[in-house]
Design a protein around this motif. Structure first.
Motif, short mmCIF file in Angstrom:
data_model
loop_
_atom_site.label_atom_id
_atom_site.label_comp_id
_atom_site.label_asym_id
_atom_site.label_seq_id
_atom_site.Cartn_x
_atom_site.Cartn_y
_atom_site.Cartn_z
N GLN A 1 8.97 -7.74 4.01
CA GLN A 1 7.93 -8.70 4.40
C GLN A 1 8.18 -9.21 5.81
O GLN A 1 9.30 -9.11 6.34
N CYS B 1 4.90 -7.86 13.12
CA CYS B 1 5.03 -9.23 12.64
C CYS B 1 4.05 -10.17 13.35
O CYS B 1 3.71 -11.23 12.81
N ARG C 1 0.95 -12.58 11.83
CA ARG C 1 0.83 -12.36 10.40
C ARG C 1 1.67 -13.35 9.62
O ARG C 1 2.62 -13.94 10.14
N LYS C 2 1.35 -13.53 8.33
CA LYS C 2 2.03 -14.51 7.49
C LYS C 2 3.39 -13.97 7.04
O LYS C 2 3.58 -12.76 6.90
N PRO C 3 4.33 -14.87 6.74
CA PRO C 3 5.67 -14.43 6.32
C PRO C 3 5.67 -13.58 5.05
O PRO C 3 6.52 -12.71 4.89
N GLU C 4 4.73 -13.84 4.13
CA GLU C 4 4.71 -13.09 2.87
C GLU C 4 3.97 -11.75 2.97
O GLU C 4 3.94 -10.98 2.01
N ASP C 5 3.39 -11.46 4.12
CA ASP C 5 2.69 -10.18 4.29
C ASP C 5 3.70 -9.04 4.41
O ASP C 5 4.79 -9.22 4.99
#
Length: 473
Positions: A289, A327, A330-334
């Motif tokens: 992720q 990265c 984008r969101k950390p959980e992506d």
């Protein structure tokens, strides 16, 4: 017809051919050449015109366990009386006995330990001796698939049964040496590696449950002539040919799908397994992720990998640039590489570069390149291979993060330098044809890879910028 007395019956001796005596209405005695005397009851069920015959379970005679003449006549009279009322007692009794036998067998299966039940218990409760960890989900799925029957495709094609399906419902204590040999012989007709894998799993389950099979062909104490020899696993590395490495890297830089191409280039630069990068939903493995990547320190940690340990990746400048680009915004959980199926992109890259490498071949390419550039100890740690059996690496050789990062950087710089070389025309890929070509001709020359110079490498040419990746960071 007058009824035969006991003395009259005893006067009849066996003949060369079996014959019958009528003892009463509907009751006959069959005398076989070996002297066996069988009682037969003939009857017609009400509403039917077909005469039926029922063999009494006990042999005629006066001895222990035999049926005497008077008792035989009474049993025949009872069966015939029921038949006149429309009850086929022998057929009903036979069905009852069959149902009871099936029920007993089913209960025995449920209470007994079959191979299927034993294997399922094994995958759930087995723990590794060295660390107490359970089997990985992928391993569990592979083992349990050996018990399943073959599926049928929508087109009606029947696939092969699981390797141990033939004996899955057999009680573990009833498995014989002949059963094991039969399963192994059948699997060897399909392929040697699945046959060996299945025997290894079967052997492990038998040992774990403490079941001793007499003459077990998988046992250590069995004579060599009676033992099944399990071939050691052999790798089949298929890396990118050294002379096409630069072409492959340049083609990957120009691929239509940037994300899919970045995924494959990241795998080549790090030597990771594909599943460690994109995960596996079926077995519950999470992908890398965005939040896993530490762009400031240039590293990330892969959790609970194949050998049940965490693996730290110390990213080269080239790998870090790819990770940072994916990265961004984008969101950390992506997922770092949001791909579903990148094989079309890999096929496009191979077509442009004149190669045929597949996903795991990129890991083999990384290892093949690194083997000439870094020490064996560093390479083993970069590939995240266990060192437990190696006393030197496991107890004496330590590698710092700086040393490992330098090793990864060396591999990345070599690939960068190969891509910067003058492009060579890609050889035509072999075309599949139903007609085989005639043998002959000279064998192609085998290209060798030289150890790169320690001087500064030439700038990269990816079709993105005139500067090398390392210069841009």
């Amino acid at each position: 017809m007058p009824l035969l007395t006991f003395r009259a019956i005893e006067a009849h001796k066996p003949r060369a051919q079996p014959y019958k005596l009528t003892l009463d209405r509907g009751l006959q005695l069959r005398i076989a050449p070996d002297g066996v005397r069988t009682l037969l009851v003939r009857y017609v069920v009400k509403g039917s015109e077909v005469e039926r015959q029922h063999r009494l379970s006990q042999e005629y005679g006066e001895g222990l366990g035999q049926l005497k003449l008077a008792a035989a006549r009474a049993e025949a009279a009872r069966i015939r009386a029921l038949a006149r009322d429309g009850v086929d007692w022998p057929a009903a009794e036979e069905e009852r006995l069959r149902a009871e036998a099936a029920a007993r067998e089913q209960a025995h299966r449920e209470d007994g330990l079959t191979l299927a039940k034993a294997l399922r218990e094994y995958v759930e409760k087995k723990r590794r001796a060295k660390d107490g960890l359970a089997l990985k989900a992928r391993t569990k799925a592979d083992y349990l698939a050996m018990l399943e029957p073959g599926k049928t495709s929508k087109a009606g094609k029947k696939f092969a049964d699981g390797e141990l399906h033939a004996i899955a419902d057999k009680l573990l204590a009833k498995i014989t040496a002949d059963d094991i040999r039969a399963v192994h012989a059948t699997l060897m007709k399909r392929s040697e590696r699945p046959a060996t894998y299945a025997m290894q799993v079967l052997r492990a389950v038998l040992r774990w449950h403490g079941v001793v099979v007499p003459g077990n062909p998988l046992g250590r104490d069995t004579a060599g002539r009676d033992r099944i020899v399990l071939a050691a696993a052999k790798g089949n590395p298929s890396p990118i040919p050294p002379e096409r490495l630069g072409a492959w890297w340049r083609a990957a830089g120009a691929a239509p799908s940037r994300v899919a191409a970045d995924y494959y280039r990241f795998q080549l630069l790090t030597g990771c397994r594909g599943g460690e990068i994109h995960g596996d939903k079926r077995h519950g493995y999470a992908p890398i992720q965005v939040g896993d990547v530490d762009c400031e320190l240039g590293k990330l940690v892969l959790r609970d990998t194949k050998n049940r340990s965490d693996h730290k990746l110390l990213l080269s400048r080239q790998a870090l640039e790819i990770a940072a680009r994916n990265c961004s915004g984008r969101k950390p959980e992506d997922p770092l590489f949001p791909i579903v199926d990148a094989r079309k992109t890999l096929a496009w890259i191979n077509a442009q570069a004149g190669t045929t490498v597949q996903g795991h071949g990129l890991r083999a390419t990384f290892a093949s390149v690194a083997e000439e550039l870094v020490s064996g100890g560093a390479l083993k740690r970069m590939l995240n291979h266990a060192t437990g059996g190696d006393v030197t690496l496991g107890h004496y050789v330590g590698k710092s993060e700086a040393q490992l990062r330098s090793a990864w950087q060396t591999v990345a710089d070599f690939i960068d330098a190969e891509a910067a070389k003058e492009p060579q025309p890609a050889p035509a890929l072999p075309v599949r044809s139903g007609r085989r070509k005639k043998r002959g001709g000279t064998a192609p020359a085998v290209a060798s890879r030289r150890r790169p110079s320690r001087r500064a490498q030439a700038p990269s040419s990816e079709g993105l910028s005139a500067q090398s990746i390392s210069e841009r960071i």
